[in-house]
Design a protein around this motif. Structure first.
Motif, PDB file in Angstrom:
ATOM      1  N   GLN A 185      -7.347  12.053  21.806  1.00 58.47           N
ATOM      2  CA  GLN A 185      -6.699  11.633  23.050  1.00 58.47           C
ATOM      3  C   GLN A 185      -5.195  11.876  22.986  1.00 58.47           C
ATOM      4  O   GLN A 185      -4.585  12.366  23.943  1.00 58.47           O
ATOM      5  CB  GLN A 185      -6.975  10.156  23.312  1.00 58.47           C
ATOM      6  N   THR A 225      -1.475  18.479  30.302  1.00 55.94           N
ATOM      7  CA  THR A 225      -1.613  17.109  30.803  1.00 55.94           C
ATOM      8  C   THR A 225      -0.289  16.583  31.336  1.00 55.94           C
ATOM      9  O   THR A 225      -0.249  15.914  32.381  1.00 55.94           O
ATOM     10  CB  THR A 225      -2.135  16.189  29.692  1.00 55.94           C
ATOM     11  N   MET A 238      -9.587  11.659  33.165  1.00 55.82           N
ATOM     12  CA  MET A 238      -9.200  11.450  31.766  1.00 55.82           C
ATOM     13  C   MET A 238      -9.240   9.965  31.423  1.00 55.82           C
ATOM     14  O   MET A 238      -9.770   9.572  30.367  1.00 55.82           O
ATOM     15  CB  MET A 238      -7.796  12.017  31.540  1.00 55.82           C
TER      16      MET A 238
END
Length: 544
Positions: free
Chosen positions: A44, A53, A92
């Protein structure tokens, strides 16, 4: 990350691991017994820190939600259109367990794993955490209506984000929001005027039609909301109000406008009106405020986690910038006064992270001390950490100079978002009063907390003095203590942070924190003192 730019401009902080670069967070996860999640959190952390991201987080706030109240043919649709980056961040968060890990996983350490994920996501994109964590917080409330909960339990437990705007029964997962405050009352929920009229009993329980409004309704595209409304007989009650009625027609919840917020633009906070909206009772009729506040108690932990995350993000950006920007012959980070400022921020971030991660652990237990700890410390942590996040993000912006005060850099969005966690789920005054309220309702809670703090601080006279001062304050008449509620809550938070630093931080950091935080000169302006002559050592330990 060190990079030399030909124009002496720091390269963007990207493609780094938010988890492995944060030794305080990683140790907290291990200490909580969540080593089973370490590999997942490493993955993560890499994804959250990736350039892709980080760009999605930026895009979700650049391309704002669009409200469409009517269809082309004039029908009410009350639909909010989002940029794909929003759905990427929502997916996510869902995949990483932010909507349901504590309810899906019975291991006590699941709370620490959840907290670590939220802590990382908030550093990248905070708006998506609002509907996600509200969904997690709604589960204990929804269980008060067993038939209702049984009908949607699989949607709540799903790890998949389903963005489709269709009835819940047809979806793979769902999100749940909250509708409490009204324009005439705000935090004083007793003044609410939204009405609920009984229309009979159905397979999910007692059914009502709601008429009224909500001044803040986050987020309107959630599949359902927990809503406060008054019945004629028993006062405010809590209702499950879905976006689509069980018969497949749209529930008459009319979105009036989206809020033009100071902070994140990605999440569509709104004002709504109910025009006979269908809802089903959750919990005991007339006990709606304590019912829905039990959800807010959980999401207050999330506000504190978000505040600590913002501090970490701001500190990481400032440290990265000063390592890569040079002036007067050396890197900014090596300039003595800048080192002092950054070290002070490092201490603030570490103590905040210890406080919120420790608090998350206490949510996993029903032991008397753990329950007392979270009842007293949840509002205290929310008050203190979210207030300090505002100061730290402002200081970090200043580290960047003019580069920090432009929207093309990372600090503008961080700084604008910082105040929201101090306001949402109860403002600072409400939190301080809730600390006193928790103590007055359960006096033994304060006793247990102070005894535990005294045990930890037994060999540190400066912290023991603060524990005694807290005991002395509790002997004051109620009116006098209420006037000192902010001072009392600040002292409580700093004392707990000091004890946690003594327990879990490196000795140099623990002593630096105590030296500085109980120095009369500390507090008004960051960087006055970091409590040690070796400020650089604190920076070396803060990033690996």
């Amino acid at each position: 990350m060190i990079g030399i730019h030909p124009n002496n401009q720091a390269i963007d902080l990207k493609d780094y691991n938010l988890y492995t670069s944060d030794p305080v967070l990683r140790r907290a996860v291990k200490r909580a017994g969540a080593e089973w999640c370490d590999a997942e959190l490493v993955a993560q952390g890499a994804e959250y820190g990736s350039a892709e991201t980080l760009q999605a987080g930026e895009d979700a706030n650049t391309y704002e939600p669009e409200l469409h109240t009517l269809s082309r043919t004039g029908e009410r649709i009350d639909w909010v259109k989002f940029h794909p980056a929003w759905h990427k961040m929502m997916a996510m968060a869902r995949r990483n367990g932010m909507a349901n890990r504590p309810s899906n996983d019975s291991r006590p350490s699941a709370w620490a794993a959840y907290a670590a994920t939220l802590y990382m996501q908030c550093q990248v994109e905070a708006g998506s955490t609002c509907p996600t964590t509200m969904t997690k917080g709604s589960v204990p409330v929804l269980k008060l209506n067993p038939a209702l909960y049984a009908s949607i339990a699989d949607k709540l437990a799903s790890m998949e984000h389903d963005e489709r705007d269709i009835p819940v029964a047809q979806k793979r997962s769902m999100t749940v929001g909250m509708g409490m405050t009204e324009k005439q009352g705000g935090s004083d929920l007793r003044t609410n005027i939204t009405r609920a009229v009984p229309i009979g009993s159905g397979p999910l329980g007692e059914e009502f039609e709601l008429t009224g409004h909500k001044w803040f309704f986050s987020a309107p595209m959630c599949d359902a909301h927990l809503v406060l409304a008054k019945t004629d007989e028993r006062g405010a009650s809590c209702f499950y109000v879905p976006r689509w009625k069980p018969d497949g027609t749209k529930n008459p919840i009319h979105i009036q406008r989206l809020k033009n917020k100071v902070g994140n633009r990605s999440n569509s906070s709104s004002e709504v009106e109910f025009h006979g909206a269908w809802g089903v009772l959750v919990g005991e009729e007339g006990r709606g405020i304590p019912t829905i506040i039990s959800m807010a108690a959980i999401t207050r932990l999330d506000c504190a986690l978000a505040g600590a995350a913002q501090m970490r993000a701001a500190f990481a950006q400032a440290l990265h910038y000063t390592r890569n920007r040079h002036a007067f012959g050396k890197a900014l980070v090596d300039q003595p006064l800048m080192t002092e400022v950054l070290a002070d921020m490092a201490l603030e971030s570490e103590a905040a992270t210890l406080l919120v991660m420790d608090l998350a652990e206490h949510f996993a237990s029903t032991e008397p001390l753990d329950m007392a700890w979270r009842r007293v410390l949840t509002p205290a942590a929310k008050f203190w950490v979210t207030k300090r996040a505002i100061a730290v993000t402002a200081e970090a912006m200043e580290v960047f100079g003019g580069n920090g005060y432009v929207e093309t850099g990372p600090m503008g969005r961080l700084f604008r978002e910082a105040p929201v966690n101090s306001i949402w789920e109860g403002s600072g005054n409400v939190m301080c009063l809730d600390v006193l309220r928790a103590i007055s309702r359960n006096p033994n809670d304060a006793l247990m907390v102070l005894v535990r703090l005294g045990e930890i601080a037994a060999n540190e006279p400066r912290v023991m003095a603060q524990v005694q001062a807290l005991r002395d304050d509790l002997q004051l008449p109620p009116d006098a203590l209420e006037r000192k509620a902010r001072r009392f809550t600040k002292r409580l938070a700093l004392t707990v942070q000091s004890c946690l630093m003594l327990q879990h931080a490196e000795p140099i950091a623990a002593q630096a924190f105590i030296n500085s935080r109980f120095d009369p000169e500390w507090g008004a302006v960051g960087g006055i003192t970091c409590g040690t002559e070796d400020a650089a050592a604190l920076l070396r330990a803060a990033w690996v």
